[in-house]
Design a protein around this motif. Structure first.
Motif, mmCIF file in Angstrom:
data_model
loop_
_atom_site.group_PDB
_atom_site.id
_atom_site.type_symbol
_atom_site.label_atom_id
_atom_site.label_comp_id
_atom_site.label_asym_id
_atom_site.label_seq_id
_atom_site.Cartn_x
_atom_site.Cartn_y
_atom_site.Cartn_z
ATOM 1 N N ARG A 59 71.851 41.913 53.925
ATOM 2 C CA ARG A 59 71.159 42.092 55.007
ATOM 3 C C ARG A 59 70.389 42.614 55.083
ATOM 4 O O ARG A 59 69.344 43.556 55.937
ATOM 5 C CB ARG A 59 72.032 42.222 57.121
ATOM 6 N N CYS A 60 70.656 44.198 53.884
ATOM 7 C CA CYS A 60 69.834 45.287 53.667
ATOM 8 C C CYS A 60 68.582 45.041 52.731
ATOM 9 O O CYS A 60 68.801 44.440 51.774
ATOM 10 C CB CYS A 60 70.437 46.388 53.361
ATOM 11 N N ASN A 61 67.440 45.571 53.572
ATOM 12 C CA ASN A 61 66.308 44.850 52.586
ATOM 13 C C ASN A 61 65.893 46.270 51.805
ATOM 14 O O ASN A 61 64.460 46.099 51.337
ATOM 15 C CB ASN A 61 65.427 44.255 53.625
ATOM 16 N N ARG A 62 66.186 47.244 52.013
ATOM 17 C CA ARG A 62 65.783 48.362 50.560
ATOM 18 C C ARG A 62 64.662 48.975 51.447
ATOM 19 O O ARG A 62 63.667 49.602 50.557
ATOM 20 C CB ARG A 62 66.089 47.952 50.108
ATOM 21 N N CYS A 63 64.581 48.881 52.418
ATOM 22 C CA CYS A 63 63.227 49.363 53.182
ATOM 23 C C CYS A 63 63.560 51.017 53.391
ATOM 24 O O CYS A 63 62.538 51.777 52.908
ATOM 25 C CB CYS A 63 63.529 49.258 54.414
ATOM 26 N N GLY A 64 64.919 51.653 53.378
ATOM 27 C CA GLY A 64 65.050 53.278 53.011
ATOM 28 C C GLY A 64 64.447 53.933 54.224
ATOM 29 O O GLY A 64 64.788 55.288 54.417
ATOM 30 N N PHE A 65 64.397 53.421 56.039
ATOM 31 C CA PHE A 65 64.612 54.157 56.768
ATOM 32 C C PHE A 65 65.795 54.524 56.820
ATOM 33 O O PHE A 65 65.509 56.272 57.885
ATOM 34 C CB PHE A 65 64.666 53.294 58.329
ATOM 35 N N CYS A 66 66.279 54.756 56.393
ATOM 36 C CA CYS A 66 67.473 55.350 56.588
ATOM 37 C C CYS A 66 67.446 56.992 56.185
ATOM 38 O O CYS A 66 68.488 57.598 56.780
ATOM 39 C CB CYS A 66 69.457 54.848 56.120
ATOM 40 N N ALA A 90 72.629 55.707 53.298
ATOM 41 C CA ALA A 90 73.173 53.553 53.275
ATOM 42 C C ALA A 90 72.789 52.923 52.352
ATOM 43 O O ALA A 90 73.570 52.007 51.789
ATOM 44 C CB ALA A 90 72.404 53.184 54.901
ATOM 45 N N ILE A 97 74.992 51.104 50.787
ATOM 46 C CA ILE A 97 74.813 49.487 50.266
ATOM 47 C C ILE A 97 74.840 48.746 48.563
ATOM 48 O O ILE A 97 75.358 47.320 48.271
ATOM 49 C CB ILE A 97 74.207 48.570 51.051
ATOM 50 N N CYS A 116 67.905 51.259 61.133
ATOM 51 C CA CYS A 116 67.473 49.928 60.708
ATOM 52 C C CYS A 116 66.990 48.814 61.046
ATOM 53 O O CYS A 116 67.536 48.586 62.294
ATOM 54 C CB CYS A 116 68.998 50.310 59.405
ATOM 55 N N PRO A 117 66.203 48.505 60.568
ATOM 56 C CA PRO A 117 65.837 47.639 61.623
ATOM 57 C C PRO A 117 66.239 46.371 61.193
ATOM 58 O O PRO A 117 65.904 45.486 62.194
ATOM 59 C CB PRO A 117 64.081 46.791 60.504
ATOM 60 N N SER A 118 67.027 46.232 60.167
ATOM 61 C CA SER A 118 68.251 45.047 60.118
ATOM 62 C C SER A 118 69.193 44.805 60.972
ATOM 63 O O SER A 118 70.485 44.960 61.276
ATOM 64 C CB SER A 118 68.617 44.435 58.898
ATOM 65 N N VAL A 150 71.722 47.639 60.124
ATOM 66 C CA VAL A 150 73.246 46.618 58.961
ATOM 67 C C VAL A 150 74.217 48.190 59.218
ATOM 68 O O VAL A 150 73.815 49.266 59.453
ATOM 69 C CB VAL A 150 72.355 46.867 57.628
#
Ligand code: SF4
Ligand code: SF4
Length: 444
Positions: free
Chosen positions: A9-16, A33, A37, A73-75, A77
């Motif tokens: 489910r991680c889309n690697r956006c980097g918000f974390c 994260a 992940i 995290c937008p997802s 995770v």
């Protein structure tokens, strides 16, 4: 393995990156994260073998399980679940680390052993050796020793269990019958907090049963030892998940979070899991119990002698159980006590159970940051609802030569209601040692 399904489910956006304490104190991609992940994914795909690359296992062990990334995290995770799943693989293959074996295997499941440690520590504190250690010369020579020693609370009180019977009765007719879950750290290091909190509950008509439970199992779960977690949970569930208890209360937000998912710990599809699930709703942390079940009574409250208070939200309370308002309602109800919100009140203190012992460098940096924010709030008393956070925050403050007493909100309430057993730790308490060292070192 439960937890691994989260990886995809991680889309690697980097918000974390913006909220992760270990990343903010390292700027290392494998300390956030996204990086952790990805690493776990490579492990699962067999591209890496941690038995051959032990430092990889370290990167997974470096996570605080604080859950800050999941909130940002937008997802959503659940990185902490992924890390626990990976650690469980590590533990199954390589076993627990020595520190975890000694503490999680040898101390936590046996309260009497931890109490013996407390008695030794109280002897050490009374001996005055502490003042010598905090002197300039020794402090430099034994920086690491001071680092670990600073976890010892000031004026360590005797373990809560000593002198406490299995049932604590109110002086008037009981209004509610509860089970009080006595956690390891609360018992061994914050006996004063437990006794005063129980005094407050019986003053409000609670009939309190204190079953002979063992460790809640959360330290074992977070280190990946799910087998021991289950064993401990099965022991505890038969003692506390009983119809006769209208509420299952604990002053420790880590224990409260663990108990609130005991159906999973004992086996979600098992008969015991079903039985526990039916009673899960009775698990409540002490602050919420006082505010929502007993109701906050303010008419007999008096000033406590403290002027301003600030509050640290433990990860397990704010992100694990969604508790934010109850402790603040209690603190704001105390006359003569101004509430000051500190910067980053809900950011992880870097304690994460035993992380302060296993990761001194990273944990020390995060604790120093927290100590600075507490000092900046200008509060003369700090409050938190997790005994492990209280140890970590106390250590960070001592290392920063700051002396702020730490009390649970209900402990402060007990003092304000005039029912506390102990004398409130005044600002000077922790300062005494400081004053002695300063005087000896002619420090201003
Ligand atoms: S914020 Fe969530 S989705 Fe984005 S990189 Fe981090 S864990 Fe992955
Ligand atoms: S759980 Fe906390 S320490 Fe671990 S990756 Fe997420 S934010 Fe960072």
């Amino acid at each position: 393995m439960p937890g691994y399904e989260e990886i995809i489910r991680c889309n690697r956006c980097g918000f974390c990156q913006s909220v992760c304490p270990t990343y903010l104190h390292s700027h290392d991609e494998v300390q956030v994260a996204r990086g952790r992940i990805h690493l776990t994914r490579l492990l699962l795909e067999g591209k890496y073998d941690f038995t051959k690359d032990p430092e990889l296992a370290e990167k997974v062990d470096d996570c605080l399980l604080c859950g800050s990334c999941t909130v940002a995290c937008p997802s959503s995770v659940k990185t902490d679940e992924i890390m626990v799943a990976a650690r469980n693989d590590f533990v199954t293959n390589r076993g627990l680390k020595l520190f975890q074996k000694l503490v999680y295997g040898g101390l936590l499941p046996r309260k009497e052993r931890l109490e013996r440690v407390t008695s030794l520590m109280r002897l050490y504190e009374k001996s005055g050796a502490r003042n010598v250690l905090y002197g300039k010369v020794l402090r430099r020579a034994f920086d690491r020793l001071v680092y670990y020693e600073s976890f010892l609370p000031d004026n360590l009180s005797k373990p809560a269990r000593l002198g406490l019977g299995p049932i604590v009765r109110p002086s008037s007719a009981p209004k509610i019958k509860i089970a009080f879950f006595l956690g390891c750290a609360s018992n061994a290091f914050w006996g004063r907090t437990v006794r005063d909190s129980l005094s407050y509950l019986i003053s409000r008509g609670a009939l309190i049963h204190i079953p002979p439970t063992t460790c809640c199992g959360e330290p074992h779960r977070s280190s990946g030892d799910l087998t021991e977690t289950k064993k401990l949970a099965l022991k505890n569930s038969e003692l506390i998940f009983k119809e006769e208890y209208e509420a299952i209360v604990t002053d420790c937000s880590t224990c409260a979070k663990a108990l609130s998912r005991y159906d999973e710990f004992v086996g979600p599809d098992s008969k015991e899991g079903e039985r526990v699930r039916a009673l899960l709703g009775r698990v409540v942390d002490l602050n919420t119990f006082v505010v929502e079940r007993l109701g906050l009574r303010t008419e007999d409250l008096k000033p406590t002698g403290f002027g301003t208070v600030t509050y640290h939200d433990s990860c397990h309370a704010i992100r694990g159980l969604g508790i934010r308002e109850a402790p603040r309602a209690i603190l704001s109800a105390i006359p003569g006590l101004a509430f000051r919100e500190m910067e980053g009140a809900d950011s992880c203190c870097g304690g994460a159970g035993s992380y302060g012992f296993t990761h001194p460098t990273m944990s020390g940096r995060i604790a120093a940051d927290k100590a600075a924010k507490i000092a900046k709030s200008g509060a003369d008393v700090l409050s938190t609802s997790c005994p492990a956070c209280a140890l970590q925050l106390g250590a960070g403050l001592k290392r920063a030569w700051k002396t702020v007493p730490i009390l649970h909100p209900v402990e402060l309430l007990a003092h304000s209601a005039g029912v506390a057993e102990s004398v409130p730790p005044t600002i000077g308490h922790a300062g005494d040692r400081q004053a002695k060292v300063d005087k000896r070192e002619r420090r201003p």
